[in-house]
Write a protein that holds these residues in place. Structure first.
Motif, PDB file in Angstrom:
ATOM      1  N   LYS A  62     -47.187  24.725 -31.658  1.00 17.83           N
ATOM      2  CA  LYS A  62     -46.065  24.386 -30.246  1.00 17.83           C
ATOM      3  C   LYS A  62     -44.858  23.847 -31.012  1.00 17.83           C
ATOM      4  O   LYS A  62     -43.706  24.282 -30.528  1.00 17.83           O
ATOM      5  N   GLU A  66     -41.111  25.902 -30.789  1.00 13.92           N
ATOM      6  CA  GLU A  66     -39.946  25.317 -30.212  1.00 13.92           C
ATOM      7  C   GLU A  66     -38.818  25.123 -31.292  1.00 13.92           C
ATOM      8  O   GLU A  66     -37.525  25.684 -30.948  1.00 13.92           O
ATOM      9  N   LEU A 100     -52.158  27.956 -26.714  1.00 15.38           N
ATOM     10  CA  LEU A 100     -50.926  28.261 -26.456  1.00 15.38           C
ATOM     11  C   LEU A 100     -50.860  29.110 -25.237  1.00 15.38           C
ATOM     12  O   LEU A 100     -49.447  29.452 -24.777  1.00 15.38           O
TER      13      LEU A 100
END
Length: 324
Positions: A62, A66, A100
């Motif tokens: 994650k 990002e 995810l």
């Protein structure tokens, strides 16, 4: 024109629990000075009870997404390196895929112990260059605290838990050493050295997870020579010299191994990314962890040449050369 695998995002995650060297002084015949002098390690992170390798990997993934400004549905697949999976099967990568929210693409694990991320990176690069995918998430994640013998001071003080991730994206390039992205890889294994570093358990032997066993002095003897040779081989394949290298991003196993390899390569320690003091040996997670931390500190500049190299159980070892 050829396809190159460009790093477009990095991320990492470390468990909240930090274990200083002093923690071992209360349990073993060892001390902070002994651990630091032999390994360069000052502290490491341990996963919490119930916290799994996939938990760490999902957090690192994650963070990488990002950093890249991407969403999970823009990823074609996951290649994950680990020697400490949640289960015998399915692959940890599939649990990351689910975590995810990915419902497309593929996900699988690579097992080459501490060299696992280098092998996973080379594998992902080959798929991208072949056109099998356009964007891949490559992860190294470990919970080595689950396989430690806490009575063995020569091994249990060395390892920690963590995860790191990079996102590779295929882009058309000129096909020269000036290209951005992965320029070359060099991989090796030799199973005759199996007994130097292994875990004494498994599905078809003991039916247990087992514990880590290592002949550290012998591993050290092999490490510096083999890491130096594989780094030079990868540079040769890329058409580059040691003088072209801006950063060495090694497997963070032992500061003495890292400094010995840098010295044999003729690289000053100012060009070496070092995280071993704060994280210990996180096996397949150590290189992506180091990449993510250094990238977060803006240490890599566009066009910088990076060499990553690692050696682990098998013995397995290898290197990857890339231009940032």
């Amino acid at each position: 024109m050829i396809r190159r695998s460009i790093v477009v995002g990095t991320g990492h995650y470390l468990p909240e629990r930090v274990v200083e060297n002093s923690w071992f002084e209360e349990r073993l015949d060892t001390n902070d000075e002994w651990i630091r002098s032999r390994s360069g390690i000052e502290r490491r992170h341990f996963a919490a009870d119930g916290q799994t390798t996939s938990d760490l990997a999902i957090r690192a993934a994650k963070a990488a997404l990002e950093n890249a400004g991407l969403t999970a549905d823009e990823i074609d697949g996951i290649v994950l390196a680990t020697s400490t999976p949640d289960f015998t099967f399915p692959a940890v990568a599939t649990m990351v895929q689910s975590g995810l929210g990915m419902t497309r693409g593929f996900a699988y694990d690579v097992q080459a112990v501490c060299a696992g991320f280098v092998f996973a990176l080379a594998n992902a690069d080959a798929m991208l260059r072949a056109g099998m995918a356009n964007r891949l998430l490559v992860i190294g994640a470990e919970t080595f605290s689950r396989i430690m013998d806490w009575t063995d001071r020569s091994t249990c003080v060395l390892f920690g838990d963590g995860a790191g991730a990079v996102i590779l994206e295929a882009r058309d390039s000129a096909g020269t050493s000036d290209d951005r992205g992965i320029l070359s890889s060099d991989l090796h294994s030799d199973g005759t050295y199996r007994d130097l570093l292994y875990v004494d358990g498994g599905v078809s032997t003991t039916g247990t997870a087992g514990q880590l066993r290592m002949q550290g002095n012998l591993v050290f003897r092999h490490a510096v020579e083999k890491l130096t040779k594989t780094a030079h081989a990868a540079l040769d394949k890329a058409g580059l010299e040691t003088s072209d290298v801006n950063w060495l991003v090694p497997h963070q196993a032992n500061k003495r191994i890292i400094s010995g390899t840098a010295q044999k390569m003729g690289l000053p320690m100012e060009k070496v990314v070092l995280t071993v003091a704060d994280h210990g040996n996180t096996s397949a997670a150590s290189i992506p962890l180091a990449l993510s931390i250094a990238n977060g500190e803006n240490r890599f500049k566009p066009g910088d040449v990076l060499v990553t190299e690692a050696i682990g159980g098998g013995l397995s070892w290898g290197s990857v050369v890339l231009r940032w």
